[in-house]
Design a protein around this motif. Structure first.
Motif, mmCIF file in Angstrom:
data_model
loop_
_atom_site.group_PDB
_atom_site.id
_atom_site.type_symbol
_atom_site.label_atom_id
_atom_site.label_comp_id
_atom_site.label_asym_id
_atom_site.label_seq_id
_atom_site.Cartn_x
_atom_site.Cartn_y
_atom_site.Cartn_z
ATOM 1 N N LEU A 405 0.823 -1.210 0.000
ATOM 2 C CA LEU A 405 0.000 0.000 0.000
ATOM 3 C C LEU A 405 0.854 1.257 0.000
ATOM 4 O O LEU A 405 0.641 2.179 -0.805
ATOM 5 C CB LEU A 405 -0.935 -0.002 1.208
ATOM 6 C CG LEU A 405 -2.117 -0.980 1.173
ATOM 7 C CD1 LEU A 405 -2.879 -0.918 2.488
ATOM 8 C CD2 LEU A 405 -3.035 -0.651 0.021
ATOM 9 N N LEU A 406 1.820 1.337 0.913
ATOM 10 C CA LEU A 406 2.637 2.549 1.005
ATOM 11 C C LEU A 406 3.465 2.756 -0.255
ATOM 12 O O LEU A 406 3.664 3.897 -0.696
ATOM 13 C CB LEU A 406 3.542 2.472 2.239
ATOM 14 C CG LEU A 406 2.810 2.520 3.587
ATOM 15 C CD1 LEU A 406 3.803 2.391 4.738
ATOM 16 C CD2 LEU A 406 2.005 3.815 3.723
ATOM 17 N N SER A 407 3.934 1.676 -0.869
ATOM 18 C CA SER A 407 4.720 1.817 -2.095
ATOM 19 C C SER A 407 3.858 2.305 -3.245
ATOM 20 O O SER A 407 4.280 3.158 -4.035
ATOM 21 C CB SER A 407 5.379 0.480 -2.448
ATOM 22 O OG SER A 407 6.260 0.067 -1.432
ATOM 23 N N PHE A 408 2.638 1.773 -3.367
ATOM 24 C CA PHE A 408 1.746 2.241 -4.425
ATOM 25 C C PHE A 408 1.383 3.705 -4.206
ATOM 26 O O PHE A 408 1.328 4.490 -5.169
ATOM 27 C CB PHE A 408 0.479 1.385 -4.477
ATOM 28 C CG PHE A 408 0.497 0.368 -5.580
ATOM 29 C CD1 PHE A 408 0.510 0.751 -6.900
ATOM 30 C CD2 PHE A 408 0.515 -0.982 -5.292
ATOM 31 C CE1 PHE A 408 0.525 -0.181 -7.914
ATOM 32 C CE2 PHE A 408 0.546 -1.925 -6.290
ATOM 33 C CZ PHE A 408 0.545 -1.534 -7.617
ATOM 34 N N ILE A 409 1.109 4.083 -2.977
ATOM 35 C CA ILE A 409 0.774 5.481 -2.697
ATOM 36 C C ILE A 409 1.967 6.384 -3.000
ATOM 37 O O ILE A 409 1.822 7.465 -3.590
ATOM 38 C CB ILE A 409 0.321 5.635 -1.236
ATOM 39 C CG1 ILE A 409 -1.030 4.934 -1.025
ATOM 40 C CG2 ILE A 409 0.210 7.110 -0.851
ATOM 41 C CD1 ILE A 409 -1.469 4.877 0.421
ATOM 42 N N ALA A 410 3.179 5.943 -2.628
ATOM 43 C CA ALA A 410 4.375 6.750 -2.909
ATOM 44 C C ALA A 410 4.598 6.879 -4.407
ATOM 45 O O ALA A 410 4.921 7.966 -4.908
ATOM 46 C CB ALA A 410 5.593 6.122 -2.234
ATOM 47 N N LEU A 411 4.430 5.769 -5.144
ATOM 48 C CA LEU A 411 4.601 5.825 -6.594
ATOM 49 C C LEU A 411 3.547 6.725 -7.225
ATOM 50 O O LEU A 411 3.839 7.514 -8.131
ATOM 51 C CB LEU A 411 4.518 4.413 -7.174
ATOM 52 C CG LEU A 411 4.785 4.272 -8.677
ATOM 53 C CD1 LEU A 411 6.193 4.751 -9.021
ATOM 54 C CD2 LEU A 411 4.596 2.827 -9.117
ATOM 55 N N GLY A 412 2.292 6.622 -6.739
ATOM 56 C CA GLY A 412 1.248 7.497 -7.258
ATOM 57 C C GLY A 412 1.508 8.952 -6.949
ATOM 58 O O GLY A 412 1.300 9.827 -7.799
ATOM 59 N N ALA A 413 1.986 9.246 -5.731
ATOM 60 C CA ALA A 413 2.297 10.628 -5.371
ATOM 61 C C ALA A 413 3.427 11.175 -6.229
ATOM 62 O O ALA A 413 3.390 12.342 -6.663
ATOM 63 C CB ALA A 413 2.673 10.708 -3.889
#
Length: 748
Positions: A405-413
């Motif tokens: 989750l945190l990696s996807f959110i970081a990549l999206g950000a």
């Protein structure tokens, strides 16, 4: 398993990959090609136009005094560029200024455009000679220095120039502007451009656009007496709202002008205010170069609700929901509390897309490794041991989910931040960097060698570090989630395309929620396996089979390395791919030497590291160097390279078009290309219907392709679009079957 010891190193490398891709994106955005201009030139010449950076400062560069900059363009006969709203196709001219502190460039004072019909399409743009003036504010704090005689003005401009074909071009301009002396040489040109801009209506009179079915009922009072009773033309400033080429009616009632104009069936926004420019139709047709065309600008208020976005044949419900959500957001009706149904549909699409991602060839090995690890954690003997094992299993499942989750959110950000900074990027943008592709190939080579038993990471690290995974298994699971996102990012699964396209248009909190839903879908199998006792019991018990499974999983990893080397070959050429293979061999030598013991390790490790340093010095530049681009055409199947506006031009001639938006690093794209798009029956159907085949290759960063994907409501590849004369484009599924494509072709 021993590969967990590598996860800390893998996480550091993944972070480095993200930073490298971000820096590469920014650097590539500033490495645009100047066409025919030397460094420091104020003129750029191409075979299709001549562009020049001009300035007008009659009182010098002084606070409170007028200062104008502008880009003058002289088109070759038959060629044109585009207005702020290009119409049914095209891209507007973009100006990116670099000015000294104390100077701030305003918006372009767009001159009135011309209507440019192309078959069944209608575009808005410029022919002949024109100037785009830009006002510049000089702050009271502007301080060039007591000895400064002039200031430097830098401009990066990009445009799409078209005739029968369209070509994206750009140029870099530099101008030295005197500070204290007058620069009024170009005053006449700026004055003419200023007069050519649309004028506001007298006394602030505006108008209204009342939605009525699939039409807008427009009424504008207060137009100048010279226009009353005349037939007018209307130029909407907001793109993709009005059906520009469709017939419409107009009438006069005293000094009130009314019109009934159809709404675009592919409307992507529903603004509360619709600015338009009105001009006498006869004057627009008879005008010669340099003649005055007085136009008037009105901001039409839209009091009533817009009609629902018309359903487009062949468009998935998720994309339809995305269009409706975009319309609601633009109209200011998107709620800040509970999400709208369209957003919920996008979240569900992202969740399903993430779940399907687990079956992609680039992701499944990581999932299998994690599930095998769960088998070890789930083993317990006795009540107390079983309870501790169950708690450990659940903790690891939550940690893995958190990492995803945190990696996807970081990549999206990161992606949203780069797009907000003006970068034309989309999903999978990091794989457009050869350096990132090469680093991923090195990472998967190490994992594959470890799984195959060629070395153990515990032998490479001090004992205090090698045992960390035993004391912190939850951290290892978290880092496995980070690694899963790193390998999943090049893939696009069904339901993902429309969801990611919507995410790029939403406010940041909702956009990140879509990325989080995508991550939750990816992590869901492991999360369920760790929390549902029935699933955990169904996993096989630890045994000798685990070592066999571990070595077997090395082969998908090696296959992934082969694919990454092939992707790099598409970017850096055969020499770049060969250089990467040499570096991977050197990397294997280093880790093998590091796994030795005693004196052999000391000598072999030192020598191998020296050899690797020499190989990096010799071959790394070749790996990251982009080879000259070649058109993505295939004569054997009649595929031609895509260009902006090419599909619209062909459709205008009465011929259908099929466009394949693809990339070498997109696994789904390559699967579809080798199966459905290479199917003999499909190719025969395309030939029978005389369908033109265009391929848009997004392997490298291409702002024009990014813009085309955005216009289709998508944010990544694959995207398949079927155009036919007189109908809106049909978007086909991401995983394309022979039956689906043949059915779409049969409907032409």
């Amino acid at each position: 398993m021993h590969q967990r010891r590598f996860h800390r190193l893998a996480a550091a490398l993944v972070l480095a990959l993200c930073l490298a891709s971000a820096s590469w994106t920014g650097a590539s955005a500033q490495s645009g090609l100047g066409f025919g201009a030397a460094a420091g030139s104020s003129v750029v010449a191409t075979p299709h136009l001549r562009a020049e950076l001009l300035a007008h400062a009659p009182q010098g560069v002084t606070a409170g005094q007028p200062l104008w900059l502008g880009l003058a363009i002289d088109h070759q006969p038959g060629w044109h560029t585009y207005w702020k709203n290009p119409g049914d196709s095209g891209l507007p001219i973009q100006l990116d200024w670099t000015l000294q502190a104390g100077l701030e460039a305003g918006e372009i004072a767009w001159p009135l455009p011309r209507k440019i019909p192309i078959g069944t399409l209608l575009n808005y743009g410029y022919e002949g000679t024109m100037l785009l003036p830009v006002p510049v504010t000089v702050a009271s704090t502007f301080a060039p220095g007591p000895l400064a005689q002039d200031i430097r003005i830098d401009l990066h401009a990009s445009w799409l120039v078209c005739r029968e074909t369209c070509l994206p071009e750009e140029g870099r301009f530099t101008l030295q502007l005197p500070i204290r002396s007058s620069t009024a040489l170009n005053g006449a040109a700026f004055e003419a451009a200023w007069q050519a801009r649309p004028r506001p209506l007298a006394d602030g009179a505006q108008g209204q656009a009342q939605p009525d079915g699939q039409h807008l009922q427009i009424s504008v009072p207060g137009l100048p007496a010279a226009l009353r009773g005349k037939t007018l033309d209307l130029f909407p400033e907001t793109p993709q709202v009005i059906a520009s080429a469709s017939p419409w009616t107009q009438a006069w009632n005293g000094d009130l002008w009314t019109a009934r104009i159809p709404v675009s069936p592919e409307r992507s926004s529903s603004p509360a205010t619709l600015p338009v420019v009105l001009v006498e139709q006869s004057a627009e047709r008879a005008v010669g170069q340099g003649a005055e065309r007085p136009g008037y600008r009105a901001e039409l208020q839209v009091p009533g609700p817009w009609p629902p976005v018309a359903a487009v044949a062949g468009v998935s419900p998720a994309l339809q929901s995305a269009l409706e959500a975009n319309a609601a957001q633009a109209a200011g009706t998107a709620v800040s509390g509970a999400p709208a149904p369209a957003l919920l549909a996008a979240l569900l699409g992202a969740l399903l897309g993430g779940l399907i991602l687990n079956l992609m060839p680039c992701v499944f090995p990581i999932l299998a490794i994690k599930l095998v690890g769960f088998t070890r954690h789930g083993a317990g003997h006795g009540a107390g041991s079983a309870q501790r094992a169950r708690h450990a299993l659940r903790a690891n499942g939550l940690a893995y989910t958190a990492g995803v989750l945190l990696s996807f959110i970081a990549l999206g950000a990161l992606m949203l931040g780069l797009r907000a900074a003006g970068q034309a990027i989309g999903w999978g943008f990091q794989l457009q960097s050869p350096a990132v592709v090469a680093a991923l190939a090195a990472l998967f080579t190490l994992i594959a060698l470890n799984l195959a038993g060629a070395f153990e990471f515990g032998h490479l690290l001090p004992s205090s570090l090698a045992g960390l995974h035993l004391r912190h298994p939850v951290a290892d699971s978290f880092l496995t989630g980070v690694l899963a996102v790193a390998v999943a990012s090049p893939c696009t699964a069904p339901f993902m395309g429309a969801a990611l396209g919507l995410a790029a248009q939403l406010p940041a909190p909702w956009a990140l929620a879509v990325f989080a839903a995508l991550g939750l879908g990816l992590a869901l199998p492991c999360l369920v396996a760790s929390w549902v006792p029935a699933v955990a019991r169904a996993l096989p018990r630890p045994g000798a089979w685990m070592d066999i499974a571990r070595r077997l999983l090395a082969f998908p990893m090696f296959a992934t390395v082969v694919w990454l080397v092939w992707v790099l070959g598409q970017q850096s050429g055969i020499d770049g791919a060969g250089a990467l293979l040499i570096l991977l061999v050197g990397l294997g030598l280093v880790v093998w030497a590091m796994s030795l013991t005693g004196r052999a390790r000391r000598w072999m490790a030192t020598g191998s590291i020296a050899v690797m340093a020499l190989l990096l010095w010799a071959f790394a530049p070749q790996v990251i160097r982009l080879a000259p681009a070649t058109p993505s055409a295939d004569a054997s199947t009649r595929w031609q390279a895509w260009a902006p506006g090419a599909a619209e031009q062909i459709v205008a001639s009465g011929r259908p078009v099929f466009v394949d938006f693809t990339a070498a690093w997109c696994v789904t794209c390559q699967y579809n290309k080798q199966t459905t798009l290479a199917n003999a029956e499909v190719l025969a159907d395309l030939a029978r219907k005389n369908v033109a085949l265009l391929r848009a290759d997004w392997t490298r960063r291409d702002p024009a392709i990014t813009a085309a994907l955005t216009a289709l409501g998508r944010n990544g590849v694959p995207v398949y679009v079927l155009y036919r004369p007189g109908h809106p484009p049909v978007l086909l599924p991401e995983v394309l079957s022979v039956a689906q494509l043949r059915a779409a072709i049969a409907g032409l």
